[in-house]
Design an enzyme around this catalytic site. Structure first.
Site, short mmCIF file in Angstrom:
data_model
loop_
_atom_site.label_atom_id
_atom_site.label_comp_id
_atom_site.label_asym_id
_atom_site.label_seq_id
_atom_site.Cartn_x
_atom_site.Cartn_y
_atom_site.Cartn_z
CE LYS A 1 -3.96 2.02 2.51
NZ LYS A 1 -4.86 1.84 3.68
CB SER B 1 -7.99 3.78 2.68
OG SER B 1 -7.20 3.21 3.70
CB SER C 1 -8.44 0.96 5.67
OG SER C 1 -9.13 2.18 5.77
#
EC number: 6.3.5.7
Length: 486
Positions: free
Chosen positions: A77, A152, A176
């Site tokens: 990420k 996210s 997330s």
């Protein structure tokens, strides 16, 4: 090459047996990611040159047969810093930022010869639940390209779900990792707060953030946690508890395990298909020998309000460092120092980030602190107490991961209140610092639905035990989106 039907252990054996080289594996993985990028937009940066150089070096020295992660490419990420690889947090503010150091989790991956294949798309500064707030455009769900992948950590979830990465790292502040795992039909775990070092994670809510693994299978997930967990002197919130083998209970039956199902988790606002999937999961776990009883977490309904006050307050503090002076976007044509601050932040941050900074700044201001932040902290304590009371009598808690399956791109991005409620089932776990998993449990109109499994602090092994037993008793995880194998 698609990673739909192969585990890390099986892929490792192919490398050991020289059925393919690390360079071939990485090259095929990169080709597949690049071929799907224009459709999915799941990566911000693809690390082709660096990954191939690392692959050639591992081929030259040989694969360690005792290290299942040696030579395995995984995605990261884009809020986890990587030395020499651009790290943007999906924001204009950091769109050209290249770190000069690695996060602790990256150091631990590289110590195990894991290859960083690229940096995945996400909501800007991890603020969002759909990967639509990214400066680099929205990511699309591999099951239906008109739907969001969640957020996210939407890019990490998408590349694993699409079969382009065998594993990825995400971060979880209010759901997330787990919510996009549910939306895309993969396994996502938020470990206990403090289980993994946050050093090198671009901070959102420092008392809530936790890095975690995202994979196609429960065992792969536990194996990845094995190599990234543990104390770090550079993160004083990291725990010095001994790191167990998280795979140790996988394969053991769950007969006699006592599991609670909160009545609040199947109440109003939960999609009927999601309720049906959870009830089927209850039946499966019962048939495996677990005892499942209805419980109550009465304060969980206050979790969203408490979370958005606490998280936004911490974010407003953490994001003060992005002011156009040391690093990040710097505005041009400024008149004075104040102008630098105001214009750089106005231009560098997106709408959702600005919204949370303003909310947090308001909550922390002298006239409102007691009414907002202090009250939210008190509610957080009550939520923790509710969980502690339940865990005196139960081994695990289960429920849906998200109230609905994935929704259409653009449907909620302009309605923050509705979007915030998508995390109503995951947020209490972050407020309490507990470990939790989303495991594929079923479908609604061909879109995945996840089951959330919540465990006691630092008892990830029991969570993995139950998740693996459930996975083995169903066929859900073996299904995958129709993505073309290049």
């Amino acid at each position: 090459m698609k990673f739909f039907d192969i585990t890390v252990t099986e892929l490792h054996q192919k490398l050991v047996d020289k059925e393919l080289t690390v360079t071939e594996l990485v090259s095929e993985t990169l080709d597949q990611i690049e071929a799907d990028q224009k459709v999915l937009n799941d990566f911000v940066t693809i690390n082709r040159e660096g990954a191939l150089a690392q692959a050639r070096a591992i081929d030259e020295k040989g694969i360690n047969p005792d290290n299942i992660w040696a030579g395995i490419p995984i995605a990261i990420k884009d809020n986890i810093v990587t030395k020499g690889i651009k790290t943007t947090a999906a924001s204009k503010m950091l769109s050209n930022f290249t770190p000069i150091y690695d996060a602790t989790v990256i150091e631990r991956l590289q110590a195990n010869d894991v290859i960083i294949i690229g940096k995945t798309n996400m909501d800007e500064f991890a603020m969002g639940g759909s990967t639509e707030t990214s400066y680099f455009g929205d990511t699309r769900n591999p099951w239906d390209h008109t739907k969001v992948p969640g957020g996210s950590s939407g890019g990490s979830a998408t590349t694993v779900s699409a079969g382009n990465s065998i594993a990825a790292l995400g971060s979880d502040t209010g759901g997330s990792i787990r919510q996009p795992a549910s939306y895309t039909g993969i396994v996502g775990v938020k470990p206990t707060y403090g289980r993994i070092s946050r050093y090198g994670l671009i901070a959102f809510g420092s008392s809530l953030d936790q890095i975690g693994p995202m994979t196609r299978t429960v065992k792969d997930n536990a194996a990845l946690l094995n190599i990234i967990a543990g104390m770090d002197e550079r993160d004083l919130t990291s725990s010095d508890k001994k790191v167990p083998d998280f795979t140790s209970k996988i394969g053991k039956d769950i007969k006699g395990m006592k599991i609670g199902l909160p009545k609040e988790y199947l109440g109003d606002g939960i999609n009927e298909d999601v309720k049906k999937v959870v009830r089927q999961a209850v039946e499966t776990l019962t048939n495996l020998g677990a005892t499942i009883e209805e419980i109550s977490l009465p304060r969980s309904k206050y979790g969203v309000a408490a979370y958005y006050i606490i998280g936004s307050s911490e974010a407003s503090s953490n994001l003060q460092r992005f002011d156009g002076i040391r690093y990040g976007h710097r505005a041009q044509d400024v008149k004075n120092l104040e102008d630098v601050y105001v214009k750089s932040r106005s231009e560098g941050f997106g709408d959702e980030v600005k919204r949370r900074i303003m909310l947090g700044t308001y909550s922390l201001s002298a006239g409102t602190y007691d009414a907002y932040f202090k009250k939210a902290a008190q509610v957080r304590t009550l939520i923790i107490n509710d969980f502690n009371k339940i865990f005196e009598d139960y081994d695990l808690i289960i429920g849906p991961t998200a109230p609905t399956p994935a929704y259409a791109i653009g449907a909620e991005v302009d309605d923050p209140t509705t979007m915030y409620m998508n995390d109503v089932l995951t947020i209490p776990v972050n407020l309490a610092g507990l470990p939790a998993m989303s495991v594929p449990a079923g479908f609604s109109d061909n879109m995945p639905v996840g089951l959330q499994i919540i465990a006691k602090p630092f008892d990830e092994e029991t969570m993995y035990q139950a998740g693996a037993a459930f996975e083995a008793a169903t066929e859900v995880h073996s299904k995958h989106p129709e993505m073309e194998d290049k």
